[in-house]
Design a protein around this motif. Structure first.
Motif, PDB file in Angstrom:
ATOM      1  N   GLU A  56     -19.784   3.853  87.143  1.00  0.00           N
ATOM      2  CA  GLU A  56     -19.831   4.443  88.140  1.00  0.00           C
ATOM      3  C   GLU A  56     -21.027   4.345  88.430  1.00  0.00           C
ATOM      4  O   GLU A  56     -22.266   4.756  88.204  1.00  0.00           O
ATOM      5  CB  GLU A  56     -19.788   5.851  87.969  1.00  0.00           C
ATOM      6  CG  GLU A  56     -20.622   6.645  86.648  1.00  0.00           C
ATOM      7  CD  GLU A  56     -19.265   6.909  85.491  1.00  0.00           C
ATOM      8  OE1 GLU A  56     -19.185   7.780  84.351  1.00  0.00           O
ATOM      9  OE2 GLU A  56     -18.565   6.277  85.780  1.00  0.00           O
ATOM     10  N   ASP A  57     -21.430   3.417  89.083  1.00  0.00           N
ATOM     11  CA  ASP A  57     -22.970   2.420  89.525  1.00  0.00           C
ATOM     12  C   ASP A  57     -23.145   2.012  90.820  1.00  0.00           C
ATOM     13  O   ASP A  57     -21.945   0.768  90.664  1.00  0.00           O
ATOM     14  CB  ASP A  57     -23.596   1.831  88.474  1.00  0.00           C
ATOM     15  CG  ASP A  57     -25.456   1.386  88.457  1.00  0.00           C
ATOM     16  OD1 ASP A  57     -26.659   2.462  88.722  1.00  0.00           O
ATOM     17  OD2 ASP A  57     -25.285   0.717  89.223  1.00  0.00           O
ATOM     18  N   GLU A  58     -23.699   2.336  91.966  1.00  0.00           N
ATOM     19  CA  GLU A  58     -23.711   1.776  92.620  1.00  0.00           C
ATOM     20  C   GLU A  58     -24.216   0.348  92.767  1.00  0.00           C
ATOM     21  O   GLU A  58     -23.073  -0.487  93.146  1.00  0.00           O
ATOM     22  CB  GLU A  58     -24.873   2.524  93.780  1.00  0.00           C
ATOM     23  CG  GLU A  58     -24.741   2.049  95.134  1.00  0.00           C
ATOM     24  CD  GLU A  58     -24.081   3.233  95.663  1.00  0.00           C
ATOM     25  OE1 GLU A  58     -22.934   2.074  96.751  1.00  0.00           O
ATOM     26  OE2 GLU A  58     -23.311   3.511  95.953  1.00  0.00           O
ATOM     27  N   ASN A 102     -13.569   8.458  86.730  1.00  0.00           N
ATOM     28  CA  ASN A 102     -12.712   8.269  88.373  1.00  0.00           C
ATOM     29  C   ASN A 102     -13.079   8.550  89.270  1.00  0.00           C
ATOM     30  O   ASN A 102     -13.215   7.894  90.355  1.00  0.00           O
ATOM     31  CB  ASN A 102     -10.980   8.574  87.669  1.00  0.00           C
ATOM     32  CG  ASN A 102     -10.133   8.498  88.554  1.00  0.00           C
ATOM     33  OD1 ASN A 102     -10.113   7.110  88.604  1.00  0.00           O
ATOM     34  ND2 ASN A 102     -10.140   9.109  89.521  1.00  0.00           N
ATOM     35  N   GLU A 103     -13.713  10.060  89.087  1.00  0.00           N
ATOM     36  CA  GLU A 103     -13.631  10.623  90.624  1.00  0.00           C
ATOM     37  C   GLU A 103     -15.461  10.217  90.731  1.00  0.00           C
ATOM     38  O   GLU A 103     -14.634   9.669  92.357  1.00  0.00           O
ATOM     39  CB  GLU A 103     -14.494  12.064  90.615  1.00  0.00           C
ATOM     40  CG  GLU A 103     -14.506  13.187  91.333  1.00  0.00           C
ATOM     41  CD  GLU A 103     -14.344  14.558  91.481  1.00  0.00           C
ATOM     42  OE1 GLU A 103     -15.052  15.130  92.754  1.00  0.00           O
ATOM     43  OE2 GLU A 103     -13.768  15.061  90.006  1.00  0.00           O
ATOM     44  N   LYS A 104     -16.715   9.850  90.402  1.00  0.00           N
ATOM     45  CA  LYS A 104     -17.500   9.148  90.630  1.00  0.00           C
ATOM     46  C   LYS A 104     -17.482   7.976  91.249  1.00  0.00           C
ATOM     47  O   LYS A 104     -17.818   7.533  91.874  1.00  0.00           O
ATOM     48  CB  LYS A 104     -18.229   9.406  89.339  1.00  0.00           C
ATOM     49  CG  LYS A 104     -19.258  10.877  89.123  1.00  0.00           C
ATOM     50  CD  LYS A 104     -19.944  10.775  88.484  1.00  0.00           C
ATOM     51  CE  LYS A 104     -20.492  11.881  87.703  1.00  0.00           C
ATOM     52  NZ  LYS A 104     -21.469  12.160  86.361  1.00  0.00           N
ATOM     53  N   ILE A 105     -16.131   6.856  90.357  1.00  0.00           N
ATOM     54  CA  ILE A 105     -16.739   6.013  90.763  1.00  0.00           C
ATOM     55  C   ILE A 105     -15.588   5.321  92.059  1.00  0.00           C
ATOM     56  O   ILE A 105     -15.887   4.707  93.153  1.00  0.00           O
ATOM     57  CB  ILE A 105     -14.820   5.022  89.809  1.00  0.00           C
ATOM     58  CG1 ILE A 105     -15.819   5.017  88.264  1.00  0.00           C
ATOM     59  CG2 ILE A 105     -14.665   3.585  90.313  1.00  0.00           C
ATOM     60  CD1 ILE A 105     -15.242   4.398  87.321  1.00  0.00           C
ATOM     61  N   ASN A 106     -14.656   6.275  92.385  1.00  0.00           N
ATOM     62  CA  ASN A 106     -13.666   6.430  93.871  1.00  0.00           C
ATOM     63  C   ASN A 106     -15.041   6.768  94.713  1.00  0.00           C
ATOM     64  O   ASN A 106     -14.482   6.502  96.189  1.00  0.00           O
ATOM     65  CB  ASN A 106     -11.965   6.878  93.365  1.00  0.00           C
ATOM     66  CG  ASN A 106     -11.509   6.520  92.927  1.00  0.00           C
ATOM     67  OD1 ASN A 106     -11.231   5.111  93.731  1.00  0.00           O
ATOM     68  ND2 ASN A 106     -10.655   6.775  91.897  1.00  0.00           N
ATOM     69  N   MET A 107     -15.411   7.999  94.675  1.00  0.00           N
ATOM     70  CA  MET A 107     -16.450   8.146  95.202  1.00  0.00           C
ATOM     71  C   MET A 107     -17.518   6.591  96.084  1.00  0.00           C
ATOM     72  O   MET A 107     -18.083   6.684  97.235  1.00  0.00           O
ATOM     73  CB  MET A 107     -17.981   9.149  95.084  1.00  0.00           C
ATOM     74  CG  MET A 107     -18.536  10.184  95.806  1.00  0.00           C
ATOM     75  SD  MET A 107     -19.226  11.374  95.099  1.00  0.00           S
ATOM     76  CE  MET A 107     -17.874  12.397  94.418  1.00  0.00           C
ATOM     77  N   ILE A 108     -17.667   5.962  94.671  1.00  0.00           N
ATOM     78  CA  ILE A 108     -18.842   4.742  95.529  1.00  0.00           C
ATOM     79  C   ILE A 108     -17.683   4.158  96.048  1.00  0.00           C
ATOM     80  O   ILE A 108     -18.195   3.785  96.559  1.00  0.00           O
ATOM     81  CB  ILE A 108     -19.795   4.458  94.033  1.00  0.00           C
ATOM     82  CG1 ILE A 108     -20.583   5.484  93.480  1.00  0.00           C
ATOM     83  CG2 ILE A 108     -20.329   3.396  94.212  1.00  0.00           C
ATOM     84  CD1 ILE A 108     -20.744   5.084  92.110  1.00  0.00           C
ATOM     85  N   LEU A 109     -16.769   3.986  95.618  1.00  0.00           N
ATOM     86  CA  LEU A 109     -15.821   2.569  96.132  1.00  0.00           C
ATOM     87  C   LEU A 109     -15.438   3.423  97.737  1.00  0.00           C
ATOM     88  O   LEU A 109     -15.773   2.485  98.653  1.00  0.00           O
ATOM     89  CB  LEU A 109     -14.736   2.387  95.609  1.00  0.00           C
ATOM     90  CG  LEU A 109     -14.759   1.637  94.106  1.00  0.00           C
ATOM     91  CD1 LEU A 109     -13.190   1.467  93.145  1.00  0.00           C
ATOM     92  CD2 LEU A 109     -15.262   0.290  94.092  1.00  0.00           C
ATOM     93  N   ASN A 110     -15.164   4.278  97.637  1.00  0.00           N
ATOM     94  CA  ASN A 110     -15.214   4.621  98.756  1.00  0.00           C
ATOM     95  C   ASN A 110     -15.682   4.902 100.328  1.00  0.00           C
ATOM     96  O   ASN A 110     -15.585   5.446 101.111  1.00  0.00           O
ATOM     97  CB  ASN A 110     -14.140   6.201  98.813  1.00  0.00           C
ATOM     98  CG  ASN A 110     -12.537   6.259  98.828  1.00  0.00           C
ATOM     99  OD1 ASN A 110     -11.923   4.768  98.692  1.00  0.00           O
ATOM    100  ND2 ASN A 110     -12.267   7.447  97.720  1.00  0.00           N
ATOM    101  N   GLY A 111     -17.278   5.355  99.719  1.00  0.00           N
ATOM    102  CA  GLY A 111     -18.204   5.496  99.992  1.00  0.00           C
ATOM    103  C   GLY A 111     -18.835   4.185 101.281  1.00  0.00           C
ATOM    104  O   GLY A 111     -18.299   3.672 102.080  1.00  0.00           O
TER     105      GLY A 111
END
Length: 302
Positions: free
Chosen positions: A24-26, A49-58
């Motif tokens: 979970e890192d940009e 999982n939530e943070k990883i998907n947040m970056i991916l979907n962002g």
């Protein structure tokens, strides 16, 4: 573009999977997406999982155009993410380990775990491959990130690790310069004594697969003109592929000087484990992480 050749080479290798610990890192995910777009490898992202998907979907929602796979495995903590990523490599579910947003010491704790880690009995060492502007070949610096003040036997293993990486990127018989402040043996300077000992060990077949000559100062190691001015004649002087630094402070300063003053590009791995480890700084750019990934993939032995 020397480092681009590593990316091209990495794309030709099959069945490569990278396990990322605490993904979970940009910048890490940026490098992963670029690697996927270039078909470098498959990825398993371990972490929240939530943070990883947040970056991916962002920022990366529409950037996945690849036939490689991306899998996310949820981990409740950084410790668990590191453990799961290392286990994936240990069991050969993955072939390369990559550090995400986790302190190096925490990841290495999992790497060195006696039960499931990636220890081989060898010294682990940092190997940085630089593309320096107006310099037409790679320069490898070791060790700038792992061993604080290595002794003679550790330096010998660090050379073996770096030479293996050099061969993996096409330098068949690398020239190694143990760096010191002077070019002569001085009993008051341990770096010169170790350099001379390593040179003799190489000549007697104790360190093979490379040519070692030292001590050499930095200018004489990389500049044929400087070596000529000082009357130094050897197969390594002015043509060194690998710069072996005497201590981590020297390596750290040289590494950062190349980047910030010479505007060099770099890929780096940890060698000496069961598999290559991408252990970049959290401050490194996505580009550096991508080059490090390519270097690690090229270094995989099957």
């Amino acid at each position: 573009m020397l480092l681009e050749t590593l990316i091209n080479k990495a794309t030709q290798l099959d069945d490569i999977t990278v396990a990322v610990a605490v993904a979970e890192d940009e910048e890490v995910i940026g490098a992963v997406i670029e690697a996927l777009n270039r078909n470098l490898a498959n990825f398993i992202l371990f972490g929240d999982n939530e943070k990883i998907n947040m970056i991916l979907n962002g920022n990366h929602k529409d950037q996945q155009k690849t036939n490689k796979s991306l899998t996310i495995v949820h981990a409740e903590s950084n410790t668990m993410a590191a453990e799961l990523a290392v286990k994936a490599v240990s069991t050969k579910e993955a072939t390369v380990l990559m550090k995400g947003n986790i302190p190096t010491s925490d990841l290495l704790k999992a790497v060195l775990n006696k039960e499931y880690g990636l220890r081989t009995g060898n010294v682990l060492s940092h190997v940085a491959v630089f593309e320096v502007p107006e310099y037409n070949r790679f320069i490898i610096v070791t060790d700038a990130g792992m061993n604080i003040s290595p002794n003679l036997e550790q330096k010998a293993q660090i050379i073996r690790n770096a030479a293996a990486i050099a061969r993996a990127i096409g330098i068949e018989y690398p020239k190694v310069a143990p760096i010191a402040a002077v070019e002569v043996v001085n009993p008051a300077m341990q770096a010169t004594i170790d350099a001379a000992s390593l040179t003799i060990m190489n000549k007697r077949g104790q360190i093979t697969g490379c040519i070692i000559d030292g001590p050499l100062a930095l200018d004489n190691a990389v500049s044929a003109l400087a070596a000529e001015h000082k009357g130094i004649h050897s197969e390594v002087a002015g043509r060194a592929d690998i710069l072996l630094v005497p201590a981590i402070e020297v390596g750290n300063v040289l590494y950062k000087s190349f980047i910030y003053f010479a505007k060099a590009k770099v890929g780096a791995v940890i060698a000496g484990a069961k598999a290559p480890i991408v252990l970049t700084s959290r401050a490194d750019s996505a580009e550096s992480k991508l080059y490090s990934l390519a270097l690690a993939i090229c270094s995989v032995t099957k």
